[in-house]
Design a protein around this motif. Sequence first.
Motif, PDB file in Angstrom:
ATOM      1  N   ASN A 401     -29.043 101.530  24.440  1.00 37.68           N
ATOM      2  CA  ASN A 401     -28.170 102.055  25.337  1.00 37.68           C
ATOM      3  C   ASN A 401     -28.042 100.948  26.446  1.00 37.68           C
ATOM      4  OD1 ASN A 401     -27.108 103.590  27.511  1.00 37.68           O
ATOM      5  ND2 ASN A 401     -27.604 105.220  26.351  1.00 37.68           N
ATOM      6  N   PRO A 402     -26.680 100.769  26.635  1.00 35.38           N
ATOM      7  CA  PRO A 402     -26.163  99.653  27.788  1.00 35.38           C
ATOM      8  C   PRO A 402     -26.610 100.098  29.116  1.00 35.38           C
ATOM      9  CG  PRO A 402     -24.416 101.048  27.151  1.00 35.38           C
ATOM     10  CD  PRO A 402     -25.405 101.300  26.169  1.00 35.38           C
ATOM     11  N   VAL A 403     -27.149 101.030  29.399  1.00 33.95           N
ATOM     12  CA  VAL A 403     -27.813 101.679  30.687  1.00 33.95           C
ATOM     13  C   VAL A 403     -29.151 102.012  30.652  1.00 33.95           C
ATOM     14  CG1 VAL A 403     -27.676 103.578  32.409  1.00 33.95           C
ATOM     15  CG2 VAL A 403     -25.634 103.085  31.093  1.00 33.95           C
ATOM     16  N   SER A 404     -29.844 101.183  31.726  1.00 32.77           N
ATOM     17  CA  SER A 404     -31.428 101.280  31.507  1.00 32.77           C
ATOM     18  C   SER A 404     -31.749 101.673  33.097  1.00 32.77           C
ATOM     19  CB  SER A 404     -31.905  99.673  31.486  1.00 32.77           C
ATOM     20  OG  SER A 404     -31.623  98.908  32.448  1.00 32.77           O
ATOM     21  N   PHE A 405     -32.629 102.412  32.937  1.00 32.09           N
ATOM     22  CA  PHE A 405     -33.671 103.064  34.195  1.00 32.09           C
ATOM     23  C   PHE A 405     -34.809 102.276  34.225  1.00 32.09           C
ATOM     24  CE2 PHE A 405     -30.335 106.275  32.646  1.00 32.09           C
ATOM     25  CZ  PHE A 405     -30.161 106.809  33.860  1.00 32.09           C
ATOM     26  N   GLU A 406     -34.927 101.687  35.317  1.00 32.56           N
ATOM     27  CA  GLU A 406     -36.009 100.795  35.809  1.00 32.56           C
ATOM     28  C   GLU A 406     -36.771 101.397  37.194  1.00 32.56           C
ATOM     29  OE1 GLU A 406     -34.892  96.936  35.588  1.00 32.56           O
ATOM     30  OE2 GLU A 406     -33.429  97.191  34.114  1.00 32.56           O
ATOM     31  N   GLU A 407     -38.047 101.257  36.751  1.00 30.60           N
ATOM     32  CA  GLU A 407     -38.772 101.625  38.118  1.00 30.60           C
ATOM     33  C   GLU A 407     -39.133 100.435  39.215  1.00 30.60           C
ATOM     34  OE1 GLU A 407     -42.930 103.646  39.505  1.00 30.60           O
ATOM     35  OE2 GLU A 407     -42.469 103.628  37.397  1.00 30.60           O
ATOM     36  N   ALA A 408     -38.623 100.726  40.384  1.00 27.12           N
ATOM     37  CA  ALA A 408     -38.710  99.341  41.359  1.00 27.12           C
ATOM     38  C   ALA A 408     -40.304  99.139  41.279  1.00 27.12           C
ATOM     39  CB  ALA A 408     -38.200  99.680  42.512  1.00 27.12           C
ATOM     40  N   GLY A 409     -40.482  97.728  41.135  1.00 30.38           N
ATOM     41  CA  GLY A 409     -41.901  97.330  41.270  1.00 30.38           C
ATOM     42  C   GLY A 409     -42.796  97.401  40.003  1.00 30.38           C
ATOM     43  N   GLY A 410     -42.105  98.110  38.780  1.00 29.03           N
ATOM     44  CA  GLY A 410     -42.710  98.262  37.191  1.00 29.03           C
ATOM     45  C   GLY A 410     -42.405  97.064  36.536  1.00 29.03           C
ATOM     46  N   PRO A 411     -42.872  97.031  35.291  1.00 28.44           N
ATOM     47  CA  PRO A 411     -42.956  95.827  34.554  1.00 28.44           C
ATOM     48  C   PRO A 411     -41.454  95.292  34.244  1.00 28.44           C
ATOM     49  CG  PRO A 411     -43.353  97.751  33.262  1.00 28.44           C
ATOM     50  CD  PRO A 411     -43.504  98.414  34.649  1.00 28.44           C
ATOM     51  N   GLU A 412     -40.628  96.270  34.050  1.00 30.90           N
ATOM     52  CA  GLU A 412     -39.045  95.921  33.950  1.00 30.90           C
ATOM     53  C   GLU A 412     -38.457  95.050  34.935  1.00 30.90           C
ATOM     54  OE1 GLU A 412     -37.642  99.344  32.643  1.00 30.90           O
ATOM     55  OE2 GLU A 412     -37.529  98.836  30.540  1.00 30.90           O
ATOM     56  N   SER A 413     -38.831  95.313  36.143  1.00 32.24           N
ATOM     57  CA  SER A 413     -38.368  94.761  37.371  1.00 32.24           C
ATOM     58  C   SER A 413     -39.600  94.730  38.525  1.00 32.24           C
ATOM     59  CB  SER A 413     -37.203  95.783  37.914  1.00 32.24           C
ATOM     60  OG  SER A 413     -36.599  95.031  39.145  1.00 32.24           O
ATOM     61  N   PRO A 414     -40.238  93.531  38.373  1.00 29.02           N
ATOM     62  CA  PRO A 414     -41.355  93.562  39.348  1.00 29.02           C
ATOM     63  C   PRO A 414     -40.990  93.411  40.728  1.00 29.02           C
ATOM     64  CG  PRO A 414     -41.109  91.505  38.128  1.00 29.02           C
ATOM     65  CD  PRO A 414     -40.400  92.524  37.300  1.00 29.02           C
ATOM     66  N   GLU A 415     -39.923  92.979  40.925  1.00 29.13           N
ATOM     67  CA  GLU A 415     -39.381  92.643  42.364  1.00 29.13           C
ATOM     68  C   GLU A 415     -38.044  92.809  42.562  1.00 29.13           C
ATOM     69  OE1 GLU A 415     -40.952  91.817  44.981  1.00 29.13           O
ATOM     70  OE2 GLU A 415     -43.128  91.484  44.063  1.00 29.13           O
ATOM     71  N   LEU A 416     -37.776  93.602  43.643  1.00 30.15           N
ATOM     72  CA  LEU A 416     -36.267  93.824  43.887  1.00 30.15           C
ATOM     73  C   LEU A 416     -35.423  92.566  43.961  1.00 30.15           C
ATOM     74  CD1 LEU A 416     -36.350  96.911  46.294  1.00 30.15           C
ATOM     75  CD2 LEU A 416     -35.819  96.963  43.998  1.00 30.15           C
ATOM     76  N   ALA A 417     -35.913  91.755  44.483  1.00 29.48           N
ATOM     77  CA  ALA A 417     -35.352  90.488  44.639  1.00 29.48           C
ATOM     78  C   ALA A 417     -34.790  89.803  43.304  1.00 29.48           C
ATOM     79  CB  ALA A 417     -35.983  89.349  45.610  1.00 29.48           C
ATOM     80  N   ASP A 418     -35.599  90.095  42.193  1.00 32.99           N
ATOM     81  CA  ASP A 418     -35.282  89.637  40.861  1.00 32.99           C
ATOM     82  C   ASP A 418     -34.370  90.620  40.369  1.00 32.99           C
ATOM     83  OD1 ASP A 418     -37.454  87.724  40.990  1.00 32.99           O
ATOM     84  OD2 ASP A 418     -38.932  89.099  40.126  1.00 32.99           O
ATOM     85  N   ALA A 419     -34.136  91.937  40.754  1.00 32.04           N
ATOM     86  CA  ALA A 419     -33.137  92.645  40.037  1.00 32.04           C
ATOM     87  C   ALA A 419     -31.870  92.319  40.777  1.00 32.04           C
ATOM     88  CB  ALA A 419     -33.235  94.096  40.454  1.00 32.04           C
ATOM     89  N   TYR A 420     -31.679  92.018  42.000  1.00 29.38           N
ATOM     90  CA  TYR A 420     -30.500  91.502  42.609  1.00 29.38           C
ATOM     91  C   TYR A 420     -30.164  90.016  41.935  1.00 29.38           C
ATOM     92  CZ  TYR A 420     -31.290  95.382  46.115  1.00 29.38           C
ATOM     93  OH  TYR A 420     -31.254  96.359  46.939  1.00 29.38           O
ATOM     94  N   ALA A 421     -31.147  89.304  41.722  1.00 27.18           N
ATOM     95  CA  ALA A 421     -30.703  87.916  41.291  1.00 27.18           C
ATOM     96  C   ALA A 421     -30.088  87.949  40.054  1.00 27.18           C
ATOM     97  CB  ALA A 421     -32.109  87.187  41.331  1.00 27.18           C
ATOM     98  N   GLY A 422     -30.326  89.008  39.376  1.00 25.48           N
ATOM     99  CA  GLY A 422     -29.744  89.193  37.958  1.00 25.48           C
ATOM    100  C   GLY A 422     -28.265  89.760  37.976  1.00 25.48           C
TER     101      GLY A 422
END
Length: 591
Positions: A401-422
């Motif tokens: 699915n092209p939509v992903s639900f990720e928990e902030a600080g979880g294994p898929e997105s350990p840091e919010l800065a990384d999420a914004y960077a991508g």
Amino acid sequence: MRIGLVTDGGYPYANGESGPWCDRLVRGLHDHEFDVYALSRSARQERSGLVDPPPQVRRVHTAPLWAPVDDKGAYGRRERRRFAEHLGRLALAVCDERAGTDEGAGTDEGAGTDEGAGTDEGAGTFASGLYGLAELAREHGGLHAALRSETALRVLESACRAPGARRSVRGAAVADLLAFAHELERALRPLCLDWYDTEEGGLGSVDVCHATSAGPAALPGLLAKRFFGVPLLVTEYGVRLRAHYLATDAGREGPSRAPLRALLAAFHGSLAAEVYRAASLVTPGNAHARRWQERCGADRAKLRTVHPGMEAERFIEVGEGDDTGDRDTLVWVGAIEPAKDLVTLLHAFAQIRKERPRTRMRIVGAPSTTGDGPAYLAHCRALAAQLFPDEAAGAYAVGENPVSFEEAGGPESPELADAYAGAGIVVLSSAVEGFPVSLVEAMFCGRATVSTDVGAVVEVIGGTGLVVPAHNPKALADACLGLLGDDGRRRRLGAAAHSRALELFTIRQNVAAFRAAYLEIVSHTPVQRVAQAVGAGGAPLPFAAAAEVHVPVRWAARAEEALASVSAQAPASAREAVCAGAAAGAGGRDV
């Protein structure tokens, strides 16, 4: 100077909602001293404990607004008559169709003295009733029991039935009056605290009282100004009255609760109006909060917008890099709840996928811990599965699915800065919003943004991003497609957003603004807390108290350290000069 910081459900509790900005303020103003007066909202909050305060916090006083209280007070006939009179004034003002508009409500006459509370020209108004109850509580206590008594119930009923009472409260039943009396007793508990004196640690001894809302947290500040002349500063990053309206509309539905809703709204509105009137300065966090305050009676001349300062280092590092993210990735960050309107976002993304099939959407966050958060997350997941079934074939197959639900600080997105960077674009789709923290974080990261026109969004963005109407999937999709197809525009908007965030939303600018506010207040406030010394015959003794008597202890210690350093290093003539100057400044006392 010495600051009395009054919080409601926030700092210094570990899970307080106003904790971060208060902690940053206290740590940033290390040259001032703070006494913290904290009102707690729940047993759970108290069990969470207190944060470790910095050295400039001298004392922390706490009091609960949630626990049952029995002060075992019993009024005599005279006190009962005074109580009924003062509560009647307050109740009549709350029930009056013109509530909050009476002229002369709570004038400043009598401020700084113990006399005159509740006797000013505005007798019969909300302010005079409020200060009259405060004076009664100071003298005799017993206010908790009195507000739960049959006398209080009869006074409230009489006010609801009085000529001129608003139509919405005339039909209040006994159950409504009992519930209102209960809420009134909780809201007025600060009137009964032992925080009000001029001794060390009392609110009467501080230079400025700083309240973090115009609700119950401001009541100690009102009394400190009323009885001791201490100036009041009120800061609201989320207007407490607006939050009360939203919570009331969501939690009490049905016509049978309408009188109670009307009584509570009128009381909190009248309290906010009196707080804004009494405050020396009011510092809203954004223009949206400022408009609410003006509608509640705040004087424009007293308003100073102070944007919240944010921890920015981890985001700034992303914004100062050359990478502008994956242009085919949209990122949404926030607490997942109905007010964020992810349904509109998902429908807009469906339209985007028709034009750009490679595009992906990352939803980074967690369901709100209160209300319908978990159920709303489940609904959004189901909608995403319906709109974007897993693709196993095709020219642009992604296999998931092209939509992903990720928990902030979880294994898929350990840091919010990384999420914004991508992210190629950061999207905000809210239907209701106060101060959009996620947008500021995206701006620090140098990312282009597309947002809905709600709350303080336009003020925060300031032309560095695209803004569309709320609840409009097509407009949201068109704005995103415009940026996805123009890399140069995305870069320019991201760079402009980065510069704007550095100018307006850092901790440094926030601390500097409050330092200036404290100085402005003190510069316009005469010193009233130094009693005139008198001799044996009653004659005044001028210069009996030296000016430095009220210098904070830490500063005096620094002066002694400096003097010791000079004595150790300077020649004898210099030491004698320094000692002579210090003795003269101390009024001739030994140094």
